[in-house]
Design an enzyme around this catalytic site. Structure first.
Site, short mmCIF file in Angstrom:
data_model
loop_
_atom_site.label_atom_id
_atom_site.label_comp_id
_atom_site.label_asym_id
_atom_site.label_seq_id
_atom_site.Cartn_x
_atom_site.Cartn_y
_atom_site.Cartn_z
CB SER A 228 -7.24 -4.13 -15.93
OG SER A 228 -8.22 -4.20 -14.94
CG HIS B 192 -4.89 -3.76 -11.20
ND1 HIS B 192 -6.08 -3.95 -10.56
CD2 HIS B 192 -5.22 -3.55 -12.51
CE1 HIS B 192 -7.08 -3.87 -11.42
NE2 HIS B 192 -6.58 -3.63 -12.62
NE ARG C 96 -14.01 -7.33 -6.35
CZ ARG C 96 -13.06 -6.64 -6.97
NH1 ARG C 96 -12.91 -6.78 -8.27
NH2 ARG C 96 -12.26 -5.82 -6.31
N1 NMX Z 1 -0.57 -2.40 3.25
C1 NMX Z 1 0.25 -1.39 3.66
N2 NMX Z 1 0.06 -0.11 3.31
C2 NMX Z 1 -1.02 0.16 2.57
C3 NMX Z 1 -1.94 -0.81 2.17
C4 NMX Z 1 -1.66 -2.14 2.52
N3 NMX Z 1 -2.45 -3.15 2.11
N4 NMX Z 1 -2.91 -0.22 1.44
C5 NMX Z 1 -2.61 1.09 1.40
N5 NMX Z 1 -1.46 1.31 2.07
C6 NMX Z 1 -0.73 2.58 2.18
C7 NMX Z 1 -0.39 3.06 0.78
O1 NMX Z 1 0.78 2.40 0.28
C8 NMX Z 1 -0.19 4.54 1.02
O2 NMX Z 1 1.07 4.73 1.61
P1 NMX Z 1 1.95 6.06 1.31
O3 NMX Z 1 1.16 7.17 1.88
O4 NMX Z 1 3.23 5.79 2.00
O5 NMX Z 1 2.08 6.14 -0.17
C9 NMX Z 1 -1.27 4.84 2.06
O6 NMX Z 1 -1.57 3.59 2.70
C10 NMX Z 1 -2.55 5.42 1.51
O7 NMX Z 1 -3.00 4.57 0.48
P2 NMX Z 1 -4.57 4.42 0.16
O8 NMX Z 1 -5.06 5.78 -0.26
O9 NMX Z 1 -5.28 3.76 1.27
O10 NMX Z 1 -4.58 3.40 -1.04
P3 NMX Z 1 -4.32 3.69 -2.59
O11 NMX Z 1 -5.61 4.08 -3.22
O12 NMX Z 1 -3.17 4.57 -2.83
O13 NMX Z 1 -3.91 2.23 -3.11
C11 NMX Z 1 -4.03 -0.13 -3.19
C12 NMX Z 1 -4.83 1.17 -3.19
C13 NMX Z 1 -4.99 -1.26 -3.50
C14 NMX Z 1 -3.00 -0.06 -4.29
C15 NMX Z 1 -3.38 -0.33 -1.81
O14 NMX Z 1 -4.36 -0.49 -0.83
C16 NMX Z 1 -2.41 -1.51 -1.76
O15 NMX Z 1 -1.25 -1.34 -2.11
N6 NMX Z 1 -2.91 -2.73 -1.36
C17 NMX Z 1 -2.09 -3.91 -1.41
C18 NMX Z 1 -2.02 -4.43 -2.83
C19 NMX Z 1 -3.34 -5.01 -3.25
O16 NMX Z 1 -3.98 -5.78 -2.55
N7 NMX Z 1 -3.77 -4.64 -4.48
C20 NMX Z 1 -4.96 -5.23 -5.08
C21 NMX Z 1 -6.16 -4.28 -5.18
C22 NMX Z 1 -7.33 -4.98 -5.78
N8 NMX Z 1 -7.07 -5.39 -7.17
O17 NMX Z 1 -7.27 -6.49 -7.54
O18 NMX Z 1 -6.64 -4.57 -8.00
C1 MLT Z 2 -10.31 -4.21 -9.59
O1 MLT Z 2 -11.03 -5.22 -9.54
O2 MLT Z 2 -10.08 -3.64 -10.65
C2 MLT Z 2 -9.65 -3.76 -8.33
O3 MLT Z 2 -10.41 -4.01 -7.21
C3 MLT Z 2 -9.05 -2.39 -8.41
C4 MLT Z 2 -9.98 -1.22 -8.49
O4 MLT Z 2 -11.19 -1.31 -8.61
O5 MLT Z 2 -9.43 -0.10 -8.38
#
Ligand code: NMX
Ligand code: MLT
Length: 443
Positions: free
Chosen positions: A241, A271, A327
């Site tokens: 964002s 996100h 947070r």
């Molecule tokens: N559940 C299952 N698998 C996960 C999770 C999770 N919560 N988090 C990461 N992984 C997987 C990810 O999909 C990836 O799989 P692959 O190799 O098959 O592509 C692997 O672990 C490595 O990912 P990371 O490097 O740990 O995480 P990345 O930086 O790519 O993504 C998120 C970060 C936040 C997108 C990821 O942790 C996620 O999908 N979390 C769940 C969604 C979520 O809570 N998002 C909100 C984040 C905060 N916000 O407000 O933005």
């Molecule tokens: C955010 O607040 O924007 C999320 O935690 C995602 C991020 O920092 O990458």
């Protein structure tokens, strides 16, 4: 007479400009870091390519606003009488200037917001004309976009605005928009889920208090709103964002176009939409359990079932953080004080216990700990906002504050159009030393 926020900011900008100028003119060729192939293909993780002084995210410690932890921010900002949480308007002052405002300074900003809060009728008409089942984030983004015709920046730009004055017109747009967001959001909420008469805003209340009032929810929902908007406001500049807002604004698109675009990025399930996903996902367990809170074993099974079906566990993991999100902890603390007996909190508490060890065992996520979104919806649910589709709109109000502050500074420091370079896969293969392989494969 105390200086206004705009006057204080103007002085800060004048003081800061030579620092950026010196870095660019005298040290522009100094190398910041190398770029690897995994960063180029992998979403630019860890690539140092943006500048902001408004917040910084340390992977172990979490976010600091202007050098202060969230706990320090909440402790040091002025609070409305009897409130547990500070004025959101004070946070905006801090993000813009780096200084904690005193009571008089914060009241000036509260007053500014109050004066600018009235939303033109055509925005309500646009909201009213949305087809049923539209997602509130689509409506929210469009409502903001609709306001683009009000842009002071656009008017002044077309009349011949000097580059050094861009920030002032942007500041006016930012305040005009931020003041209206609670009105727009609560209108969307009432229209979609309450269908009752709209509660008019109260000009004597601060942003959080007024939002709670317009949502028709008793205190401490005012403090819930203040806490929510403050902790969601900024997370340095690389998240989807913030980066979108910055990118769109870099073409000199106005605040309305930029914030509408950033809302669209926030609306993705990886996100901001994760806060809705957490509750949607929990509902599935609740439906299975009836009135009963699941046992640890039952919850573990549910988490594994989700992972084994190829889905992510919403609210856990992070692209930068490698510890529990502060947070999350602040919201958990609030929940322990205010809603610890609510079954919905018990569900979240159970996830807090069972998910990290499972994600570690699963072995994929680099960060198994909860992020901000694992707890925010639980608090909303407790205070009666059970329509979880709406949760990301709340995130969007908070995030707009930080992004507006960033865009004002982008303009003040004359940051240029963002335009990174892309290359082809073949070029990457050559860089990797695979040139011969590629050429052989072609024949
Ligand atoms: N559940 C299952 N698998 C996960 C999770 C999770 N919560 N988090 C990461 N992984 C997987 C990810 O999909 C990836 O799989 P692959 O190799 O098959 O592509 C692997 O672990 C490595 O990912 P990371 O490097 O740990 O995480 P990345 O930086 O790519 O993504 C998120 C970060 C936040 C997108 C990821 O942790 C996620 O999908 N979390 C769940 C969604 C979520 O809570 N998002 C909100 C984040 C905060 N916000 O407000 O933005
Ligand atoms: C955010 O607040 O924007 C999320 O935690 C995602 C991020 O920092 O990458």
């Amino acid at each position: 007479m105390k200086k206004t926020l705009k006057q204080t900011l103007s002085k800060k900008i004048e003081e800061h400009r030579p620092r950026t100028k010196k870095l660019l003119e005298e040290y522009g060729d100094v190398v910041v870091g190398n770029v690897t192939i995994s960063q180029v293909i992998g979403g630019m993780r860890g690539l140092k390519s943006l500048v902001t002084d408004i917040s910084y995210l340390d992977p172990e410690e979490g976010i600091r606003y202007r050098g202060y932890t969230l706990k320090e921010v909440i402790k040091s900002l002025p609070k409305p009488k009897g409130a547990e949480m500070p004025y959101v308007e004070g946070l905006f002052y801090l993000l813009l200037t780096g200084d904690f405002p005193n009571q008089e300074e914060v009241m000036q900003v509260v007053d500014e917001f109050s004066k600018r809060r009235i939303v033109p009728r055509y925005v309500y008409e646009v909201i009213d004309s949305f087809p049923c089942c539209s997602h509130p984030m689509a409506i929210f983004s469009t409502a903001i976009l609709t306001l683009n015709r009000e842009s002071v920046f656009n008017r002044q730009y077309h009349a011949g605005l000097s580059k050094k004055d861009y920030w002032e017109a942007t500041y006016e747009d930012a305040l005009n928009l931020l003041a209206k967001l609670p009105e727009i959001a609560s209108y969307i909420y009432n229209k979609l889920y309450r269908q009752g008469p709209r509660i008019q805003s109260n000009p004597h209340l601060d942003m959080g208090g007024n939002f709670a009032h317009m949502m028709g929810i008793q205190n401490p929902y005012d403090d819930v709103s203040r806490l929510h908007f403050i902790i969601h406001s900024d997370h340095e500049s690389g998240n989807v964002s913030a980066h979108t807002g910055h990118l769109v604004a870099s073409s000199l698109s106005d605040i309305y176009l930029s914030i509408s675009a950033m809302i669209n990025g926030l609306a993705g399930p990886l996100h901001g939409l994760a806060n809705q996903e957490v509750l949607r996902w929990l509902q599935e367990v609740m439906d299975k359990m009836g009135d009963r809170v699941p046992t640890e074993e039952e919850m573990q099974q549910f988490v594994w079932d989700t992972l084994n079906s190829g889905q992510v566990i919403p609210g856990f993991g992070h692209a930068v953080l490698r510890k529990t999100d502060p947070r999350y902890m602040l919201q958990r603390e609030f929940s322990l004080n205010h809603l610890s007996e609510d079954p919905i909190f018990k569900y979240a508490d159970l996830l807090y216990k069972v998910v990290p060890p499972i994600l570690k065992e699963h072995g994929k996520a680099k960060n198994p700990w909860p992020n901000v979104d694992a707890q925010s919806g639980v608090i909303q649910w407790h205070y009666g906002v059970t329509e979880y589709d709406f949760y990301t709109v709340l995130f969007g109000i908070g995030r707009s504050i930080g992004i507006c502050a960033n865009i004002i500074w982008d303009r003040a420091l004359g940051y240029p159009l963002e335009r990174p370079k892309s290359i082809t896969t073949e070029m990457l293969e050559k860089i990797a030393g695979l040139k011969d392989v590629v050429e052989t494969e072609k024949h």
